[in-house]
Design a protein around this motif. Structure first.
Motif, PDB file in Angstrom:
ATOM      1  N   VAL A  11       5.412  -4.286   2.718  1.00 41.34           N
ATOM      2  CA  VAL A  11       5.284  -3.956   1.302  1.00 41.34           C
ATOM      3  C   VAL A  11       6.523  -4.431   0.551  1.00 41.34           C
ATOM      4  O   VAL A  11       7.591  -4.603   1.128  1.00 41.34           O
ATOM      5  N   HIS A  12       6.358  -4.634  -0.752  1.00 38.69           N
ATOM      6  CA  HIS A  12       7.460  -5.034  -1.625  1.00 38.69           C
ATOM      7  C   HIS A  12       8.084  -3.758  -2.191  1.00 38.69           C
ATOM      8  O   HIS A  12       7.532  -3.128  -3.088  1.00 38.69           O
ATOM      9  N   LYS A  13       9.235  -3.375  -1.635  1.00 42.60           N
ATOM     10  CA  LYS A  13       9.890  -2.121  -2.006  1.00 42.60           C
ATOM     11  C   LYS A  13      10.506  -2.204  -3.393  1.00 42.60           C
ATOM     12  O   LYS A  13      11.070  -3.224  -3.779  1.00 42.60           O
ATOM     13  N   VAL A  14      10.421  -1.078  -4.115  1.00 43.10           N
ATOM     14  CA  VAL A  14      11.043  -0.938  -5.425  1.00 43.10           C
ATOM     15  C   VAL A  14      12.294  -0.082  -5.293  1.00 43.10           C
ATOM     16  O   VAL A  14      13.365  -0.456  -5.752  1.00 43.10           O
ATOM     17  N   LEU A  15      12.159   1.073  -4.651  1.00 39.96           N
ATOM     18  CA  LEU A  15      13.263   1.987  -4.368  1.00 39.96           C
ATOM     19  C   LEU A  15      12.980   2.675  -3.041  1.00 39.96           C
ATOM     20  O   LEU A  15      11.827   2.890  -2.677  1.00 39.96           O
ATOM     21  N   GLU A  16      14.056   3.056  -2.359  1.00 35.86           N
ATOM     22  CA  GLU A  16      13.889   3.779  -1.105  1.00 35.86           C
ATOM     23  C   GLU A  16      15.080   4.704  -0.919  1.00 35.86           C
ATOM     24  O   GLU A  16      16.211   4.339  -1.212  1.00 35.86           O
ATOM     25  N   SER A  17      14.785   5.914  -0.454  1.00 36.47           N
ATOM     26  CA  SER A  17      15.828   6.859  -0.065  1.00 36.47           C
ATOM     27  C   SER A  17      15.573   7.228   1.388  1.00 36.47           C
ATOM     28  O   SER A  17      14.662   6.685   2.020  1.00 36.47           O
ATOM     29  N   GLU A  18      16.331   8.159   1.891  1.00 35.72           N
ATOM     30  CA  GLU A  18      16.145   8.582   3.275  1.00 35.72           C
ATOM     31  C   GLU A  18      14.735   9.113   3.521  1.00 35.72           C
ATOM     32  O   GLU A  18      14.149   8.884   4.579  1.00 35.72           O
ATOM     33  N   ASN A  19      14.159   9.787   2.523  1.00 38.01           N
ATOM     34  CA  ASN A  19      12.890  10.486   2.720  1.00 38.01           C
ATOM     35  C   ASN A  19      11.743  10.005   1.848  1.00 38.01           C
ATOM     36  O   ASN A  19      10.641  10.545   1.931  1.00 38.01           O
ATOM     37  N   VAL A  20      11.982   9.007   0.990  1.00 37.88           N
ATOM     38  CA  VAL A  20      10.974   8.588   0.017  1.00 37.88           C
ATOM     39  C   VAL A  20      10.960   7.059  -0.082  1.00 37.88           C
ATOM     40  O   VAL A  20      12.006   6.415  -0.013  1.00 37.88           O
ATOM     41  N   LEU A  21       9.758   6.508  -0.279  1.00 37.98           N
ATOM     42  CA  LEU A  21       9.589   5.076  -0.458  1.00 37.98           C
ATOM     43  C   LEU A  21       8.746   4.812  -1.705  1.00 37.98           C
ATOM     44  O   LEU A  21       7.693   5.432  -1.882  1.00 37.98           O
ATOM     45  N   ALA A  22       9.201   3.897  -2.555  1.00 38.44           N
ATOM     46  CA  ALA A  22       8.427   3.427  -3.701  1.00 38.44           C
ATOM     47  C   ALA A  22       8.235   1.924  -3.526  1.00 38.44           C
ATOM     48  O   ALA A  22       9.185   1.198  -3.238  1.00 38.44           O
ATOM     49  N   TYR A  23       6.993   1.471  -3.687  1.00 34.91           N
ATOM     50  CA  TYR A  23       6.701   0.056  -3.492  1.00 34.91           C
ATOM     51  C   TYR A  23       5.536  -0.368  -4.371  1.00 34.91           C
ATOM     52  O   TYR A  23       4.756   0.466  -4.850  1.00 34.91           O
ATOM     53  N   HIS A  24       5.415  -1.684  -4.578  1.00 29.84           N
ATOM     54  CA  HIS A  24       4.308  -2.215  -5.358  1.00 29.84           C
ATOM     55  C   HIS A  24       3.006  -2.034  -4.583  1.00 29.84           C
ATOM     56  O   HIS A  24       2.944  -2.365  -3.391  1.00 29.84           O
ATOM     57  N   HIS A  25       2.007  -1.496  -5.252  1.00 31.15           N
ATOM     58  CA  HIS A  25       0.698  -1.253  -4.641  1.00 31.15           C
ATOM     59  C   HIS A  25       0.187  -2.544  -4.005  1.00 31.15           C
ATOM     60  O   HIS A  25       0.347  -3.625  -4.570  1.00 31.15           O
ATOM     61  N   THR A  26      -0.422  -2.425  -2.831  1.00 29.70           N
ATOM     62  CA  THR A  26      -0.907  -3.608  -2.122  1.00 29.70           C
ATOM     63  C   THR A  26      -2.188  -4.173  -2.742  1.00 29.70           C
ATOM     64  O   THR A  26      -2.488  -5.346  -2.568  1.00 29.70           O
ATOM     65  N   ARG A  27      -2.925  -3.341  -3.462  1.00 29.21           N
ATOM     66  CA  ARG A  27      -4.128  -3.771  -4.189  1.00 29.21           C
ATOM     67  C   ARG A  27      -4.091  -3.109  -5.568  1.00 29.21           C
ATOM     68  O   ARG A  27      -4.805  -2.138  -5.810  1.00 29.21           O
ATOM     69  N   PRO A  28      -3.262  -3.626  -6.475  1.00 33.27           N
ATOM     70  CA  PRO A  28      -3.024  -2.942  -7.754  1.00 33.27           C
ATOM     71  C   PRO A  28      -4.268  -2.816  -8.622  1.00 33.27           C
ATOM     72  O   PRO A  28      -5.101  -3.720  -8.667  1.00 33.27           O
ATOM     73  N   PHE A  29      -4.347  -1.686  -9.316  1.00 33.56           N
ATOM     74  CA  PHE A  29      -5.400  -1.432 -10.289  1.00 33.56           C
ATOM     75  C   PHE A  29      -4.888  -1.631 -11.710  1.00 33.56           C
ATOM     76  O   PHE A  29      -5.658  -1.541 -12.654  1.00 33.56           O
ATOM     77  N   TYR A  30      -3.589  -1.851 -11.862  1.00 29.51           N
ATOM     78  CA  TYR A  30      -2.940  -2.028 -13.159  1.00 29.51           C
ATOM     79  C   TYR A  30      -1.972  -3.201 -13.061  1.00 29.51           C
ATOM     80  O   TYR A  30      -1.508  -3.530 -11.962  1.00 29.51           O
TER      81      TYR A  30
END
Length: 112
Positions: free
Chosen positions: A17-36
């Motif tokens: 996945v294409h990560k946006v932000l990551e911490s020790e316990n959380v991951l934010a990434y670009h949706h693999t099949r975006p609806f927006y």
């Protein structure tokens, strides 16, 4: 799709996945099949089925999760002027893993 796409595919490393932000316990990434046009998913790295199954012991994780959602939302607002933060529960929830969508723009396609 499996019951928990996020644990089985994303967090296991089976799907890149294409990560946006990551911490020790959380991951934010670009949706693999975006609806927006802008569609970022934020997930806890610990399996939690949904918003309504959170336990008191998850309060620290929930705060960390919301801090990442806030940072992602702030970035999207800074770039585009607005965003939506969405979570689904029950039959609306395709993957049984707590997650928040940070989105901007009109839907690219209709939900199936």
């Amino acid at each position: 799709m499996s019951e928990d796409f996020y644990c089985e595919e994303v967090l296991s490393g089976r799907m890149s996945v294409h990560k946006v932000l990551e911490s020790e316990n959380v991951l934010a990434y670009h949706h693999t099949r975006p609806f927006y046009p802008v569609h970022i998913v934020t997930i806890p790295k610990k399996h939690i089925s949904s918003l309504i199954t959170l336990e008191d012991e998850d309060n620290g994780l929930l705060i960390e999760l919301m801090e990442i959602v806030k940072k992602v939302a702030s970035q999207v607002v800074s770039e585009h002027g607005a965003c939506r933060v969405i979570t689904n529960v029950g039959t609306y929830q395709d993957s049984k893993h707590l997650h928040f969508h940070v989105v901007f723009g009109q839907p690219l396609k209709k939900n199936e």
